[in-house]
Scaffold this active site. Structure first.
Site, PDB file in Angstrom:
ATOM      1  N   GLY A  24       0.059 -13.778   5.867  1.00  0.00           N
ATOM      2  CA  GLY A  24      -0.834 -14.515   4.988  1.00  0.00           C
ATOM      3  C   GLY A  24      -2.060 -14.912   5.775  1.00  0.00           C
ATOM      4  O   GLY A  24      -2.267 -14.475   6.908  1.00  0.00           O
ATOM      5  N   SER A  25      -2.855 -15.774   5.176  1.00  0.00           N
ATOM      6  CA  SER A  25      -4.072 -16.187   5.859  1.00  0.00           C
ATOM      7  C   SER A  25      -3.765 -17.106   7.031  1.00  0.00           C
ATOM      8  O   SER A  25      -4.591 -17.295   7.910  1.00  0.00           O
ATOM      9  CB  SER A  25      -4.992 -16.877   4.866  1.00  0.00           C
ATOM     10  OG  SER A  25      -4.287 -17.906   4.220  1.00  0.00           O
ATOM     11  N   MET A  26      -2.578 -17.696   7.019  1.00  0.00           N
ATOM     12  CA  MET A  26      -2.266 -18.637   8.090  1.00  0.00           C
ATOM     13  C   MET A  26      -1.554 -17.985   9.277  1.00  0.00           C
ATOM     14  O   MET A  26      -1.376 -18.606  10.303  1.00  0.00           O
ATOM     15  CB  MET A  26      -1.376 -19.772   7.552  1.00  0.00           C
ATOM     16  CG  MET A  26      -2.057 -20.625   6.509  1.00  0.00           C
ATOM     17  SD  MET A  26      -3.604 -21.321   7.075  1.00  0.00           S
ATOM     18  CE  MET A  26      -3.028 -22.496   8.275  1.00  0.00           C
ATOM     19  N   GLY A  27      -1.123 -16.795   9.125  1.00  0.00           N
ATOM     20  CA  GLY A  27      -0.443 -16.137  10.235  1.00  0.00           C
ATOM     21  C   GLY A  27       0.651 -15.224   9.736  1.00  0.00           C
ATOM     22  O   GLY A  27       0.737 -14.931   8.542  1.00  0.00           O
ATOM     23  N   LYS A  28       1.468 -14.812  10.696  1.00  0.00           N
ATOM     24  CA  LYS A  28       2.511 -13.856  10.343  1.00  0.00           C
ATOM     25  C   LYS A  28       3.788 -14.550   9.929  1.00  0.00           C
ATOM     26  O   LYS A  28       4.050 -15.685  10.315  1.00  0.00           O
ATOM     27  CB  LYS A  28       2.830 -12.984  11.555  1.00  0.00           C
ATOM     28  CG  LYS A  28       1.749 -11.980  11.824  1.00  0.00           C
ATOM     29  CD  LYS A  28       2.235 -10.851  12.690  1.00  0.00           C
ATOM     30  CE  LYS A  28       1.128  -9.812  12.757  1.00  0.00           C
ATOM     31  NZ  LYS A  28       1.476  -8.600  13.419  1.00  0.00           N
ATOM     32  N   VAL A  29       4.562 -13.826   9.163  1.00  0.00           N
ATOM     33  CA  VAL A  29       5.912 -14.285   8.845  1.00  0.00           C
ATOM     34  C   VAL A  29       6.858 -13.218   9.391  1.00  0.00           C
ATOM     35  O   VAL A  29       6.695 -12.031   9.098  1.00  0.00           O
ATOM     36  CB  VAL A  29       6.104 -14.462   7.323  1.00  0.00           C
ATOM     37  CG1 VAL A  29       7.528 -14.877   7.014  1.00  0.00           C
ATOM     38  CG2 VAL A  29       5.120 -15.486   6.770  1.00  0.00           C
ATOM     39  N   ASP A  70      -1.250 -23.688  -5.073  1.00  0.00           N
ATOM     40  CA  ASP A  70      -1.446 -22.284  -4.716  1.00  0.00           C
ATOM     41  C   ASP A  70      -0.406 -21.408  -5.424  1.00  0.00           C
ATOM     42  O   ASP A  70       0.124 -20.463  -4.846  1.00  0.00           O
ATOM     43  CB  ASP A  70      -1.349 -22.109  -3.193  1.00  0.00           C
ATOM     44  CG  ASP A  70      -1.972 -20.809  -2.714  1.00  0.00           C
ATOM     45  OD1 ASP A  70      -2.715 -20.179  -3.500  1.00  0.00           O
ATOM     46  OD2 ASP A  70      -1.710 -20.413  -1.563  1.00  0.00           O
ATOM     47  N   ILE A 111       7.549  -9.504   8.388  1.00  0.00           N
ATOM     48  CA  ILE A 111       7.839  -9.228   6.977  1.00  0.00           C
ATOM     49  C   ILE A 111       6.706  -9.680   6.063  1.00  0.00           C
ATOM     50  O   ILE A 111       6.732  -9.431   4.873  1.00  0.00           O
ATOM     51  CB  ILE A 111       9.165  -9.880   6.519  1.00  0.00           C
ATOM     52  CG1 ILE A 111       9.188 -11.372   6.859  1.00  0.00           C
ATOM     53  CG2 ILE A 111      10.347  -9.141   7.068  1.00  0.00           C
ATOM     54  CD1 ILE A 111      10.338 -12.106   6.209  1.00  0.00           C
TER      55      ILE A 111
HETATM   56  N1  LIG Z   1      11.090 -17.162   2.986  1.00  0.00           N
HETATM   57  C1  LIG Z   1      10.594 -15.942   2.951  1.00  0.00           C
HETATM   58  N2  LIG Z   1      11.397 -14.879   2.809  1.00  0.00           N
HETATM   59  C2  LIG Z   1      10.885 -13.627   2.791  1.00  0.00           C
HETATM   60  N3  LIG Z   1       9.574 -13.338   2.925  1.00  0.00           N
HETATM   61  C3  LIG Z   1       8.723 -14.360   3.084  1.00  0.00           C
HETATM   62  C4  LIG Z   1       9.180 -15.714   3.102  1.00  0.00           C
HETATM   63  N4  LIG Z   1       8.112 -16.518   3.268  1.00  0.00           N
HETATM   64  C5  LIG Z   1       7.042 -15.709   3.337  1.00  0.00           C
HETATM   65  N5  LIG Z   1       7.390 -14.421   3.221  1.00  0.00           N
HETATM   66  C6  LIG Z   1       6.481 -13.256   3.226  1.00  0.00           C
HETATM   67  O1  LIG Z   1       5.337 -13.584   4.001  1.00  0.00           O
HETATM   68  C7  LIG Z   1       4.152 -13.553   3.187  1.00  0.00           C
HETATM   69  C8  LIG Z   1       3.192 -14.635   3.629  1.00  0.00           C
HETATM   70  O2  LIG Z   1       3.832 -15.899   3.524  1.00  0.00           O
HETATM   71  P1  LIG Z   1       3.051 -17.218   3.096  1.00  0.00           P
HETATM   72  O3  LIG Z   1       2.499 -17.013   1.715  1.00  0.00           O
HETATM   73  O4  LIG Z   1       3.928 -18.397   3.269  1.00  0.00           O
HETATM   74  O5  LIG Z   1       1.881 -17.207   4.154  1.00  0.00           O
HETATM   75  P2  LIG Z   1       0.430 -17.754   4.013  1.00  0.00           P
HETATM   76  O6  LIG Z   1      -0.257 -17.517   5.306  1.00  0.00           O
HETATM   77  O7  LIG Z   1       0.495 -19.167   3.567  1.00  0.00           O
HETATM   78  O8  LIG Z   1      -0.119 -16.789   2.841  1.00  0.00           O
HETATM   79  P3  LIG Z   1      -1.403 -16.886   1.888  1.00  0.00           P
HETATM   80  O9  LIG Z   1      -2.582 -16.551   2.683  1.00  0.00           O
HETATM   81  O10 LIG Z   1      -1.140 -15.823   0.831  1.00  0.00           O
HETATM   82  O11 LIG Z   1      -1.444 -18.226   1.278  1.00  0.00           O
HETATM   83  C9  LIG Z   1       4.652 -13.696   1.758  1.00  0.00           C
HETATM   84  O12 LIG Z   1       3.787 -13.103   0.832  1.00  0.00           O
HETATM   85  C10 LIG Z   1       5.999 -12.995   1.810  1.00  0.00           C
HETATM   86  O13 LIG Z   1       5.862 -11.608   1.672  1.00  0.00           O
END
Ligand SMILES: Nc1ncnc2c1ncn2[C@@H]1O[C@H](COP(=O)(O)OP(=O)(O)OP(=O)(O)O)[C@@H](O)[C@H]1O
Length: 869
Positions: free
Chosen positions: A160-165, A286, A157
């Site tokens: 981000g830069s840290m991986g998939k969600v 952030d 779903i």
């Molecule tokens: N609790 C959640 N419920 C629904 N979608 C989520 C949730 N957490 C994250 N996501 C989805 O996943 C994406 C990436 O999550 P997150 O920002 O935590 O990752 P990241 O790797 O830290 O991202 P970034 O590189 O932007 O800092 C979000 O933009 C959102 O679309």
């Protein structure tokens, strides 16, 4: 990626628009070894460390006695000695940002490509499996055995830069979670030496542990809560509550810029959450539009504490990690100046607020150095349709000198924030008393994840702080304030930063003294024994409160209609916030909030309902400038209730419809075209009647709410729950009414609908419907395909819509690499066709999965424009 200044050189943020932090280098598939129970941690277990000492897992493996928290890396390293962990020792230094600084020093510069992420995502799901023949096969992990149960992955779903969600579902239940998968170990790609890799991994491990620790402690209705947490040899799996109302960004794409009233509602919620963090010595670092999600109840949820850290008011303990997303980053970060913490969040919040009310970022340039300059200069072009109060608030937040920048107190008490409310937003901080000795060893044992040191060290440090003359003096001041008669005490509270007399401040804006005092007067940093006095003290409070919640099985209902959506009964309530009225229920029932789709809830504010909508601040005086968004996307006069949405949709239909001379009224058998018109008219009549009924219910609700304001807190929460249920019943009724009357009258209805082609959307989901249409589903689908082909967007048909991928072309001859081109070009997103049951329309909804936010936004808007639904 976090970066630090190298010996005084002017550090510039790396050129990218994603959060600046360590990103995994490319990986190859790595088999996941069987999961050791010893590394499994969860909040419930963490609260009972002593009982866990000799527990046996279901598989019979002994659970490690001493692994008590999400982040006890020292313990877990015994099971899977990771090179980086071998270097880890307790750091006794008091500098809270040390780990982040180390991270910064070690962080590799550069993002992996989108392709890398795909590989990583796949790797994140890999597991080994012993077949019947005894051979070990490698396969993708589809189930995460978290301590609270097994969670099966459903789909990706977010990325981000840290991986998939990934969206995951708890086995045997309907509970959904968002599982953030983060790699722990960088593969050897030949770009770094072993030492560099290990250093980077150790730094990343610190950050991940800190993120897990922070999100597991925070308990706020506008902050996405951590449900469970699992660390394996190769990955972190952080299971968050699933926020299913979409991203704020998509909401803005859907609605264009928001009306100020709607933006205010969101801004108050953001302020509430940010102030709560700051008072707990936590800075997010952030804040950006992508990190704000919307729940089904239409409230915000802040996500991604991956760059957050603890801050200290001490001058010599300023933070020195320059991180965040460039568009939202404060100028002092670009100039690599040490900072306390809260002030960088205020800046980012100012950028977010600008995006909400203007639909674009305040600082933008294709050319990176120019963008840096614009941010450092802080010159903002405010559209002339923005209200002067809103403009004033943003201009106080986007002040380049952090000392002159508004504090959160000023922001929360700004007239724009208060408009239509009785006071500033509540930060929902539980009532606290100053700490006294002896300290609770159980609390101390749970203060992990921050590299504070071993329990004995934490105890000694905390004791030292509590006994310190500074703390004792602050406690005496607090006691005196509490003893004073109310008006004086209130005044004192104001001085302590709970209240902020905006007008006084504005009146004295010419006074140099007052201006230079702005940044420090807000939080009264270091003077208030209860708020952000010291990170160690704040974390002690947070852990103690978490243990209390777990002991009492008391949780805040994260989905319940928020109290802060409504004007607080009196400003005095905000002077000394009381804990939110908790919904007491057994732990295992906590997941029910996810199982049952949240009921539609009125967002309206009692006061605004009771009065006539007389002020025009929320209406743009002229069409959107700048051409980012089509005028069609600017909603007409919008109320915050479902009725408002219905009215808006109806208005749009009326505009599109031909005059009422259509053949639908002439009695002749309609041709195809006229038939559809007739269907529309019928739908109209129906919608008008729905509106009237809605309006009646709103009036009833307003009266009920008035009565409610005299009830006690538990009563109110009970009643609001009841109210929601009634709303859904009504919605269902209305829906079946429509079905009865229009069946056979609309070609749209006659069309058999493949459930895989369309996704029904709950009432609140209308929030993110970008475009609605009375066209039949098949036509909408054909239109989308046509537009995607024209724009050169690759797509696959998926359940309920399209999965899309696009690599925007860049004219390299014309310009330098820009923000847009960094970190991989590819954009991945979904277009979902949703069915709006009540009004029998279809809506198109966008959902970003990966890629540059602003490129995605531009593309989504172009698609919407081309679709002309
Ligand atoms: N609790 C959640 N419920 C629904 N979608 C989520 C949730 N957490 C994250 N996501 C989805 O996943 C994406 C990436 O999550 P997150 O920002 O935590 O990752 P990241 O790797 O830290 O991202 P970034 O590189 O932007 O800092 C979000 O933009 C959102 O679309």
């Amino acid at each position: 990626m976090a970066t630090t200044l190298s010996s005084g050189a002017a550090a510039e943020l790396p050129i990218r628009s994603q959060s600046v932090r360590t990103r995994r280098p490319p990986t190859t598939s790595r088999p996941e070894p069987p999961l050791p129970r010893s590394e499994s941690t969860n909040r419930a277990e963490a609260s009972r460390p002593h009982r866990r000492s000799s527990q046996r897992s279901a598989s019979g493996a002994t659970t490690a006695a001493t692994t008590t928290t999400t982040t006890s890396t020292a313990t877990s390293s015994r099971h899977h000695p990771h090179p980086s962990q071998q270097q880890q020792q307790y750091h006794h230094q008091q500098q809270p940002d040390m780990s982040a600084a180390a991270a910064a020093a070690a962080a590799p510069h550069g993002h992996a490509s989108a392709g890398d992420d795909h590989r990583n995502g796949a790797d994140a799901g890999v597991s080994t499996h012993r077949s019947a023949t005894g051979t070990t096969k490698q396969r993708y992990r589809t189930v995460i055995p978290a301590p609270s149960g097994n969670y099966a992955f459903i789909k990706t779903i977010g990325q981000g830069s840290m991986g998939k969600v990934k969206l995951a579902k708890k086995e045997g239940t309907n509970e959904l979670v968002a599982c953030k998968i983060i790699e722990r170990v960088s593969p050897d790609d030949g770009r770094q030496s072993r030492e560099e890799r290990e250093k980077a991994d150790a730094a990343r491990e610190d950050r991940n542990a800190r993120e897990a620790a922070i999100v597991s402690l925070l308990n706020h209705q506008y902050i996405c809560g951590l449900r469970d947490n699992l660390r394996t040899r190769w990955h972190w799996y952080m299971l968050f509550e699933y926020v299913n109302g979409g991203q704020m960004l998509d909401y803005i794409i859907s609605h264009g810029k928001l009306k100020e009233k709607q933006a205010r509602k969101f801004a108050r919620q953001i302020a509430s959450a940010v102030d709560y963090c700051h008072r707990n010595s936590i800075v997010h670092r952030d804040l950006k539009i992508e990190n704000i999600l919307i729940s089904k109840t239409g409230d915000i949820k802040i996500i991604d504490f991956g760059l957050s850290n603890l801050f200290s008011p001490e001058e010599d303990r300023k933070l020195k990690t320059y991180c965040g997303s460039l568009y939202f980053a404060a100028p002092e970060l670009l100039q690599a100046r040490p900072y306390t913490g809260p002030e960088v969040d205020v800046w980012s919040f100012g950028v977010v607020l600008f995006v909400l009310v203007c639909g674009k970022v305040p600082f933008d340039d294709q050319y990176m150095p120019a963008l840096h300059q614009k941010i450092k200069k802080g010159a903002v072009d405010y559209p002339n349709w923005l209200s002067s109060e809103c403009k004033h608030l943003i201009s106080r937040m986007l002040v380049t000198d952090p000392k002159q920048r508004a504090t959160m107190q000023e922001v929360m008490n700004h007239p724009w924030m208060l408009k239509g409310y009785n006071g500033p937003p509540d930060n929902y901080l539980p009532r606290r008393e100053p700490l006294t000795l002896p300290l609770d060893p159980e609390v101390i044992s749970q203060m992990t994840g921050f590299k504070f040191g071993p329990p004995e060290y934490i105890t000694a440090e905390l004791t030292k702080r509590i006994k310190s003359p500074k703390y004792q003096a602050a406690v005496r001041r607090l006691e005196k304030e509490r003893e004073r008669p109310e008006p004086i005490a209130k005044d004192a509270e104001k001085k302590r930063g709970f209240g902020f007399d905006f007008y006084k401040r504005r009146n004295s804006v010419t006074s140099k003294d007052t201006l230079t005092a702005a940044s420090s007067e807000g939080l009264s940093l270091g003077d208030d024994p209860l708020n952000a006095f010291d990170p160690l003290i704040s974390i002690y409070y947070l852990v103690r409160e978490k243990l209390e919640r777990e002991r009492n099985h008391v949780y805040i209902d994260l989905q319940q209609p928020s109290k802060a959506q409504q004007p607080p009964p009196s400003s005095s309530q905000t002077v000394m916030p009381v804990p939110p009225s908790p919904v007491i229920r057994p732990k295992e029932k906590h997941s029910l909030a996810d199982i049952v789709p949240p009921q539609p809830v009125h967002n309206a504010e009692p006061r605004s309902r009771q009065r006539t909508r007389s002020h025009s601040e929320d209406q743009p005086r002229e069409p959107i400038q700048g051409g980012l968004l089509s005028p069609d996307m600017v909603p007409a006069k919008k109320e915050s209730t479902a009725a408002g949405i219905l009215r808006r949709l109806s208005t749009r239909d009326r505009r599109k419809e031909p005059p009422a001379t259509a053949s639908s009224t002439d009695g002749k058998p309609p041709l195809r075209g006229s038939m559809s018109m007739r269907a529309k008219s019928l739908g109209h009549a129906r919608r008008e009647s729905i509106q009237m009924r809605r309006a009646k219910r709103e009036a009833e609700a307003a009266a009920a709410q008035q009565a409610q304001s005299q009830t006690t807190e538990p009563q109110r929460s009970y009643q609001s729950h009841h109210h929601s249920v009634r709303e859904e019943t009504d919605a269902e009724l209305v829906d079946s009414d429509i079905r009865g009357e229009t069946s056979g009258g609309s070609n749209e209805r006659l069309e058999p609908e493949d459930p895989d082609l369309v996704k029904p959307v709950f009432l609140k989901g209308i929030f993110s419907v970008s475009t609605t249409s009375t066209k039949p589903l098949s036509e909408i689908r054909a239109d989308i395909k046509r537009v995607l082909r024209v724009l050169g967007v690759e797509f696959n048909e998926i359940k309920g819509g399209f999965s899309c991928r696009h690599t925007p072309s860049i004219n390299h001859a014309e310009r330098q690499p820009t923000v847009m081109t960094e970190g991989g070009n590819e954009i991945e997103f979904e277009i979902l066709i949703v069915k709006v049951p009540i009004v029998s329309l279809h809506g198109v909804q966008f959902k970003r999965l990966a890629g540059n936010t602003w490129q995605y936004k531009a593309l989504a808007e172009q698609i919407v424009r081309e679709l002309r639904l």
